[in-house]
Design an enzyme around this catalytic site. Structure first.
Site, PDB file in Angstrom:
ATOM      1  N   LYS A   2      -5.672  -8.738  -7.571  1.00 48.50           N
ATOM      2  CA  LYS A   2      -5.141  -9.569  -6.491  1.00 48.50           C
ATOM      3  C   LYS A   2      -6.273  -9.901  -5.528  1.00 48.50           C
ATOM      4  O   LYS A   2      -6.829  -9.014  -4.877  1.00 48.50           O
ATOM      5  CB  LYS A   2      -4.016  -8.834  -5.769  1.00 48.50           C
ATOM      6  CG  LYS A   2      -3.451  -9.617  -4.600  1.00 48.50           C
ATOM      7  CD  LYS A   2      -2.251  -8.929  -3.989  1.00 48.50           C
ATOM      8  CE  LYS A   2      -1.757  -9.703  -2.764  1.00 48.50           C
ATOM      9  NZ  LYS A   2      -0.612  -9.052  -2.130  1.00 48.50           N
ATOM     10  N   TYR A  52       7.318 -20.529  -8.136  1.00 47.86           N
ATOM     11  CA  TYR A  52       8.411 -21.102  -7.344  1.00 47.86           C
ATOM     12  C   TYR A  52       9.025 -22.291  -8.080  1.00 47.86           C
ATOM     13  O   TYR A  52      10.071 -22.790  -7.680  1.00 47.86           O
ATOM     14  CB  TYR A  52       7.890 -21.511  -5.958  1.00 47.86           C
ATOM     15  CG  TYR A  52       7.328 -20.310  -5.213  1.00 47.86           C
ATOM     16  CD1 TYR A  52       8.181 -19.430  -4.550  1.00 47.86           C
ATOM     17  CD2 TYR A  52       5.961 -20.008  -5.241  1.00 47.86           C
ATOM     18  CE1 TYR A  52       7.687 -18.302  -3.912  1.00 47.86           C
ATOM     19  CE2 TYR A  52       5.464 -18.881  -4.605  1.00 47.86           C
ATOM     20  CZ  TYR A  52       6.324 -18.034  -3.946  1.00 47.86           C
ATOM     21  OH  TYR A  52       5.845 -16.904  -3.332  1.00 47.86           O
ATOM     22  N   LYS A 100      -3.560 -12.669  -9.696  1.00 49.19           N
ATOM     23  CA  LYS A 100      -3.006 -13.479  -8.607  1.00 49.19           C
ATOM     24  C   LYS A 100      -4.104 -13.895  -7.646  1.00 49.19           C
ATOM     25  O   LYS A 100      -4.889 -13.039  -7.270  1.00 49.19           O
ATOM     26  CB  LYS A 100      -1.958 -12.629  -7.887  1.00 49.19           C
ATOM     27  CG  LYS A 100      -1.398 -13.225  -6.647  1.00 49.19           C
ATOM     28  CD  LYS A 100      -0.450 -12.256  -5.992  1.00 49.19           C
ATOM     29  CE  LYS A 100      -0.042 -12.839  -4.650  1.00 49.19           C
ATOM     30  NZ  LYS A 100       0.407 -11.848  -3.732  1.00 49.19           N
ATOM     31  N   ARG A 114      -7.175  -9.392   5.124  1.00 47.52           N
ATOM     32  CA  ARG A 114      -6.899  -8.408   4.080  1.00 47.52           C
ATOM     33  C   ARG A 114      -8.114  -8.157   3.186  1.00 47.52           C
ATOM     34  O   ARG A 114      -7.995  -7.615   2.093  1.00 47.52           O
ATOM     35  CB  ARG A 114      -5.730  -8.872   3.215  1.00 47.52           C
ATOM     36  CG  ARG A 114      -4.444  -9.165   3.958  1.00 47.52           C
ATOM     37  CD  ARG A 114      -3.233  -8.900   3.076  1.00 47.52           C
ATOM     38  NE  ARG A 114      -2.031  -9.602   3.489  1.00 47.52           N
ATOM     39  CZ  ARG A 114      -1.314  -9.317   4.577  1.00 47.52           C
ATOM     40  NH1 ARG A 114      -1.716  -8.361   5.387  1.00 47.52           N
ATOM     41  NH2 ARG A 114      -0.213 -10.003   4.845  1.00 47.52           N
ATOM     42  N   CYS A 173      -0.898  -4.183   4.977  1.00 46.06           N
ATOM     43  CA  CYS A 173      -0.181  -3.690   3.799  1.00 46.06           C
ATOM     44  C   CYS A 173      -0.081  -2.168   3.736  1.00 46.06           C
ATOM     45  O   CYS A 173       0.235  -1.610   2.687  1.00 46.06           O
ATOM     46  CB  CYS A 173      -0.832  -4.238   2.532  1.00 46.06           C
ATOM     47  SG  CYS A 173      -0.817  -6.037   2.482  1.00 46.06           S
ATOM     48  N   CYS A 197       3.490  -5.109   4.069  1.00 42.32           N
ATOM     49  CA  CYS A 197       3.094  -6.119   5.066  1.00 42.32           C
ATOM     50  C   CYS A 197       4.274  -6.852   5.697  1.00 42.32           C
ATOM     51  O   CYS A 197       4.201  -7.261   6.852  1.00 42.32           O
ATOM     52  CB  CYS A 197       2.094  -7.107   4.480  1.00 42.32           C
ATOM     53  SG  CYS A 197       2.732  -8.082   3.112  1.00 42.32           S
ATOM     54  N   ARG A 234       3.001 -16.306   3.751  1.00 43.35           N
ATOM     55  CA  ARG A 234       2.977 -15.485   4.971  1.00 43.35           C
ATOM     56  C   ARG A 234       3.807 -16.135   6.066  1.00 43.35           C
ATOM     57  O   ARG A 234       4.427 -15.467   6.876  1.00 43.35           O
ATOM     58  CB  ARG A 234       1.531 -15.253   5.405  1.00 43.35           C
ATOM     59  CG  ARG A 234       0.822 -14.357   4.405  1.00 43.35           C
ATOM     60  CD  ARG A 234      -0.626 -14.116   4.760  1.00 43.35           C
ATOM     61  NE  ARG A 234      -1.287 -13.404   3.677  1.00 43.35           N
ATOM     62  CZ  ARG A 234      -2.586 -13.203   3.608  1.00 43.35           C
ATOM     63  NH1 ARG A 234      -3.378 -13.639   4.570  1.00 43.35           N
ATOM     64  NH2 ARG A 234      -3.094 -12.542   2.583  1.00 43.35           N
ATOM     65  N   SER A 282       2.167 -19.326  -3.432  1.00 35.69           N
ATOM     66  CA  SER A 282       2.765 -20.303  -2.523  1.00 35.69           C
ATOM     67  C   SER A 282       1.868 -21.511  -2.256  1.00 35.69           C
ATOM     68  O   SER A 282       2.343 -22.649  -2.225  1.00 35.69           O
ATOM     69  CB  SER A 282       3.140 -19.615  -1.212  1.00 35.69           C
ATOM     70  OG  SER A 282       2.013 -18.969  -0.651  1.00 35.69           O
TER      71      SER A 282
HETATM   72  C1  PBG Z   1       2.295  -9.022  -0.313  1.00 34.26           C
HETATM   73  C2  PBG Z   1       2.379 -10.257  -1.110  1.00 34.26           C
HETATM   74  C3  PBG Z   1       1.832 -11.497  -0.791  1.00 34.26           C
HETATM   75  C4  PBG Z   1       2.183 -12.367  -1.826  1.00 34.26           C
HETATM   76  C5  PBG Z   1       2.921 -11.639  -2.741  1.00 34.26           C
HETATM   77  N1  PBG Z   1       3.012 -10.337  -2.291  1.00 34.26           N
HETATM   78  C6  PBG Z   1       1.112 -11.943   0.416  1.00 34.26           C
HETATM   79  C7  PBG Z   1      -0.178 -11.354   0.786  1.00 34.26           C
HETATM   80  O1  PBG Z   1      -0.790 -10.571   0.075  1.00 34.26           O
HETATM   81  O2  PBG Z   1      -0.592 -11.682   1.913  1.00 34.26           O
HETATM   82  C8  PBG Z   1       1.812 -13.807  -1.886  1.00 34.26           C
HETATM   83  C9  PBG Z   1       2.659 -14.662  -2.734  1.00 34.26           C
HETATM   84  C10 PBG Z   1       2.479 -16.122  -2.513  1.00 34.26           C
HETATM   85  O3  PBG Z   1       1.583 -16.584  -1.784  1.00 34.26           O
HETATM   86  O4  PBG Z   1       3.266 -16.860  -3.109  1.00 34.26           O
HETATM   87  N2  PBG Z   1       3.526  -8.443  -0.104  1.00 34.26           N
END
Ligand code: PBG
Length: 330
Positions: A197, A315, A250, A219, A132, A124, A207, A276
């Protein structure tokens, strides 16, 4: 009143900080923390990420600014995310030999060999449309994406990655990666699967940070529906069969029931990613003077381990390391 029959007094084990830490049921240690970081194309860049206050994006030549802090804090592992200047339909920079993550690995492994490098494997950040995988019309084509995911993982490992972590949520990706790595002699490189996930609004600030928001749609066609629990076990079981070494759940905070269930159901180590949006919420609330940042961050981190995870991506990793030293958590 007669209290002579009250033999059980839980407060006995709470009366002193020493006994409290002695009887603690959950231990948090630096070795179980993973610090996510963003590496971008370009030179001499070390810039704050507006959506993630306190986090920086760096170019490869400035990775040392961040890695030094990580190493000093006692955190041992990082998760690398790449942000390329050039994006295209097929995400070619994801698997380019001189792609940003590949260069970052070569640079960092040489200068900070004491750290353990995990890479996020996904398309992505590299596709012009922000999805993705490879598109077929407006759908992500699962089976055409798999070889590219496998190729990306292999190129990371060839550049020095100690572990790969696919986050794309294509069906069959763990097997595709395992076979590709094994075929090339990397039988000893572990895969941490983003097995469970969810499609989550908690990824919003990421993002923004990685410039990876989908340009159309969402997604939900590949990430999981947040109403589902049994589906999490199905996803995890498939990844175990396909050869995953670590299972990740996650996000973390709103999914601790899932962390517990996955931890109870499988023998593999379980990781949880405090994403995040979780970080941004704590930051914003503490800046508004509503909560105590360190106290809340420690409480949230401990809850993830209490739920059964053995590994936490956050983080707050460097700060948690300091708070462990200060005895606020641990
Ligand atoms: C995709 C990916 C994402 C995150 C980790 N790997 C974003 C998504 O799926 O849109 C999110 C991590 C976060 O929000 O801290 N490469």
């Amino acid at each position: 009143m007669d209290f002579s029959q009250m033999l059980e007094r839980p407060r006995r084990l709470r009366g002193n900080p020493l006994v409290r830490s002695m009887v603690r049921e959950t231990r948090v240690s630096k070795s179980s923390l993973i610090y996510p970081m963003f590496v971008r194309d370009g030179q001499n860049i070390l810039e704050p990420i507006p959506s993630l206050d306190g986090q920086m994006r760096c170019s490869v030549d400035r990775m040392g600014d961040i890695l030094e802090d990580v190493a000093k804090s006692g955190v041992r592992s990082v998760m690398l995310f790449g942000i390329p200047d050039h994006k295209d339909e097929v995400g070619s920079q994801a698997y380019a030999e001189d792609g940003v993550v590949q260069r970052a690995l070569r640079w960092a492994k040489e200068r900070f060999p004491e750290l353990y490098y995990i890479t996020d494997v996904c398309m992505c950040e590299y596709t012009s449309h922000g999805h993705c995988g490879i598109l077929c019309g407006h759908e992500v084509d699962n089976d055409r994406t798999l070889p590219l995911i496998a190729k990306t993982a292999l190129s990371h490992v060839q550049a020095g990655a100690d572990m790969v972590a696919p986050s794309d949520m294509m069906d069959g990706r763990i097997l595709a990666i395992r076979q590709e790595l094994d075929k090339n002699g990397y039988t000893g490189t572990p895969i941490m699967s983003y097995a469970v996930k969810y499609s989550s609004a908690f990824y919003g600030p990421f993002r923004e940070a990685a410039g990876s928001a989908p340009s159309f749609g969402d997604r939900k066609g590949y990430q999981m529906d947040f109403h589902n629990r049994k589906e999490a076990l199905k996803e995890a079981a498939l990844d175990v069969k396909e050869g995953a070494d670590i299972l990740m759940v996650k996000p973390a905070m709103s999914y601790l029931d899932i962390v517990r269930e996955v931890a109870d159901s499988f023998d593999l180590p379980v990781a949880a990613y405090s994403v995040s949006g979780e970080y941004a919420m704590i930051k914003a609330a503490s800046q508004a003077g509503l909560i105590d940042e360190a106290a809340i961050a420690c409480e949230v981190a401990a809850s993830v381990f209490r739920a059964g995870a053995g590994i936490l991506l956050t983080y707050y990793a460097k700060e948690l390391a300091r708070w462990i030293d200060e005895g606020r958590i641990g």
